[in-house]
Design a protein around this motif. Structure first.
Motif, PDB file in Angstrom:
ATOM      1  N   ARG A  43       0.858  -1.175   0.000  1.00 13.44           N
ATOM      2  CA  ARG A  43       0.000   0.000   0.000  1.00 13.44           C
ATOM      3  C   ARG A  43       0.893   1.224   0.000  1.00 13.44           C
ATOM      4  O   ARG A  43       2.089   1.153   0.255  1.00 13.44           O
ATOM      5  N   ALA A  44       0.286   2.360  -0.310  1.00 19.05           N
ATOM      6  CA  ALA A  44       1.047   3.603  -0.344  1.00 19.05           C
ATOM      7  C   ALA A  44       1.445   4.024   1.062  1.00 19.05           C
ATOM      8  O   ALA A  44       0.626   4.017   1.982  1.00 19.05           O
ATOM      9  N   GLN A  45       2.705   4.394   1.231  1.00 21.23           N
ATOM     10  CA  GLN A  45       3.151   4.915   2.511  1.00 21.23           C
ATOM     11  C   GLN A  45       2.570   6.310   2.736  1.00 21.23           C
ATOM     12  O   GLN A  45       2.523   7.129   1.826  1.00 21.23           O
ATOM     13  N   THR A  46       2.162   6.587   3.955  1.00 21.59           N
ATOM     14  CA  THR A  46       1.771   7.938   4.320  1.00 21.59           C
ATOM     15  C   THR A  46       3.025   8.792   4.484  1.00 21.59           C
ATOM     16  O   THR A  46       4.152   8.273   4.534  1.00 21.59           O
ATOM     17  N   GLN A  47       2.848  10.096   4.599  1.00 26.41           N
ATOM     18  CA  GLN A  47       3.997  10.978   4.770  1.00 26.41           C
ATOM     19  C   GLN A  47       4.747  10.674   6.060  1.00 26.41           C
ATOM     20  O   GLN A  47       5.977  10.690   6.091  1.00 26.41           O
ATOM     21  N   SER A  89       6.150   0.102  -1.985  1.00 24.61           N
ATOM     22  CA  SER A  89       5.042   0.915  -1.492  1.00 24.61           C
ATOM     23  C   SER A  89       5.257   2.401  -1.794  1.00 24.61           C
ATOM     24  O   SER A  89       4.295   3.175  -1.799  1.00 24.61           O
ATOM     25  N   LEU A  90       6.503   2.795  -2.064  1.00 23.84           N
ATOM     26  CA  LEU A  90       6.761   4.181  -2.458  1.00 23.84           C
ATOM     27  C   LEU A  90       6.302   4.432  -3.889  1.00 23.84           C
ATOM     28  O   LEU A  90       5.910   5.553  -4.237  1.00 23.84           O
ATOM     29  N   ARG A  91       6.357   3.415  -4.742  1.00 27.57           N
ATOM     30  CA  ARG A  91       5.781   3.537  -6.091  1.00 27.57           C
ATOM     31  C   ARG A  91       4.265   3.676  -6.000  1.00 27.57           C
ATOM     32  O   ARG A  91       3.642   4.409  -6.776  1.00 27.57           O
ATOM     33  N   HIS A  92       3.667   2.965  -5.049  1.00 27.61           N
ATOM     34  CA  HIS A  92       2.232   3.111  -4.824  1.00 27.61           C
ATOM     35  C   HIS A  92       1.918   4.541  -4.401  1.00 27.61           C
ATOM     36  O   HIS A  92       0.940   5.141  -4.869  1.00 27.61           O
ATOM     37  N   ALA A  93       2.748   5.109  -3.506  1.00 21.62           N
ATOM     38  CA  ALA A  93       2.521   6.480  -3.040  1.00 21.62           C
ATOM     39  C   ALA A  93       2.658   7.473  -4.190  1.00 21.62           C
ATOM     40  O   ALA A  93       1.891   8.440  -4.285  1.00 21.62           O
ATOM     41  N   TYR A  94       3.642   7.244  -5.054  1.00 20.70           N
ATOM     42  CA  TYR A  94       3.786   8.095  -6.243  1.00 20.70           C
ATOM     43  C   TYR A  94       2.532   8.022  -7.103  1.00 20.70           C
ATOM     44  O   TYR A  94       2.007   9.057  -7.561  1.00 20.70           O
ATOM     45  N   ALA A  95       2.033   6.817  -7.348  1.00 21.34           N
ATOM     46  CA  ALA A  95       0.853   6.647  -8.196  1.00 21.34           C
ATOM     47  C   ALA A  95      -0.358   7.361  -7.604  1.00 21.34           C
ATOM     48  O   ALA A  95      -1.125   8.013  -8.326  1.00 21.34           O
ATOM     49  N   VAL A  96      -0.536   7.256  -6.297  1.00 17.99           N
ATOM     50  CA  VAL A  96      -1.651   7.930  -5.637  1.00 17.99           C
ATOM     51  C   VAL A  96      -1.495   9.448  -5.731  1.00 17.99           C
ATOM     52  O   VAL A  96      -2.440  10.167  -6.065  1.00 17.99           O
ATOM     53  N   SER A  97      -0.285   9.946  -5.457  1.00 18.94           N
ATOM     54  CA  SER A  97      -0.053  11.393  -5.511  1.00 18.94           C
ATOM     55  C   SER A  97      -0.265  11.944  -6.919  1.00 18.94           C
ATOM     56  O   SER A  97      -0.878  13.000  -7.106  1.00 18.94           O
ATOM     57  N   LEU A  98       0.255  11.230  -7.926  1.00 16.47           N
ATOM     58  CA  LEU A  98       0.102  11.691  -9.298  1.00 16.47           C
ATOM     59  C   LEU A  98      -1.361  11.671  -9.711  1.00 16.47           C
ATOM     60  O   LEU A  98      -1.867  12.620 -10.327  1.00 16.47           O
ATOM     61  N   SER A  99      -2.065  10.606  -9.375  1.00 15.03           N
ATOM     62  CA  SER A  99      -3.476  10.508  -9.745  1.00 15.03           C
ATOM     63  C   SER A  99      -4.288  11.614  -9.088  1.00 15.03           C
ATOM     64  O   SER A  99      -5.117  12.268  -9.731  1.00 15.03           O
TER      65      SER A  99
END
Length: 246
Positions: free
Chosen positions: A34-38, A165-175
């Motif tokens: 899952r995407a990591q939070t900040q 999970s950092l790639r997941h965070a990138y995908a969420v942020s970009l989307s």
């Protein structure tokens, strides 16, 4: 004859050509990452920096550019050119050789994080200047990859909150950034697909990379038990304190 053909995989491809047919387990990605939070990312960087400062720089590139770890190792020679392009406002960076397809791809910048991306690349270049032009030490690429795996293990960056999970965070942020700027969910998905180099495996992608933002569109399903958008869209932390100070 019909029985023999079916056993040989010559029947209906929808039933014969599956993992279940030969008894192979089905690989399911949902819930594995899952995407990591900040706040989680801040802690990840603290542990990484304690093990090897180069590892922290590499993880920042993964988080801000959606790179795979091996791509982040390879991209060192591109960083200076990328920095120039970012400073003049370019929206896409060219990765000459992506992992998996070995084909070039375009990485889309998360525009609200452009300045953070510039600072991350500046810091990575500064590190490379004093470390033989490398983020991770090693005589060759294979040695660097082996050392990277060992460093990730030492920093306890694995499991649900691995580097992936950092790639997941990138995908969420970009989307989120694209939809905030007016893109439709479908347009945002297609651009994120291309940027992370995942092709068109839509169901796998939506079930993993974008499950945290399911509320934004019924077309982007949220996996059971997945965190909501609030856990991903926190206020930015102070990158300078975490990474860019000596």
């Amino acid at each position: 004859m019909e029985q023999n053909n079916a056993e040989a995989g010559c029947g209906n491809v929808d039933t014969a050509c599956t993992n279940d047919a030969p008894g192979a387990p089905c690989r399911r990605r949902t819930g594995v990452r899952r995407a990591q939070t900040q706040s989680e990312f801040a802690e990840t960087l603290r542990r990484a920096r304690a093990v090897d400062p180069g590892l922290a720089h590499l993880l920042c590139l993964i988080r801000l550019l959606g790179l795979r770890p091996v791509e982040a190792l390879r991209c060192v020679r591109e960083l200076a050119d990328w920095l120039v392009l970012l400073r003049i406002g370019v929206q896409y960076l060219r990765l000459p050789r992506g992992v998996g397809t070995s084909r070039p791809r375009r990485i889309e910048i998360i525009d609200p994080l452009r300045e953070d991306t510039i600072r991350a690349i500046e810091a990575a270049l500064e590190h490379c200047e004093t470390h033989d032009g490398k983020l991770i030490a090693g005589a060759d690429h294979k040695t660097q990859r082996n050392r990277l795996r060992a460093l990730l293990q030492s920093a306890r960056i694995s499991g649900e909150l691995s580097s992936q999970s950092l790639r997941h965070a990138y995908a969420v942020s970009l989307s989120n950034a694209l939809m905030d700027a007016g893109a439709s969910p479908e347009q945002a998905r297609e651009r994120v697909f291309a940027s992370v180099g995942q092709g068109l495996r839509a169901h796998m992608f939506l079930d993993t990379y974008l499950r945290e933002i399911g509320e934004r569109s019924h077309e982007v399903p949220r996996a059971p038990g997945a965190a909501g958008t609030g856990s991903v869209r926190e206020e930015p932390f102070d990158w300078g304190v975490i990474l860019f100070t000596r």
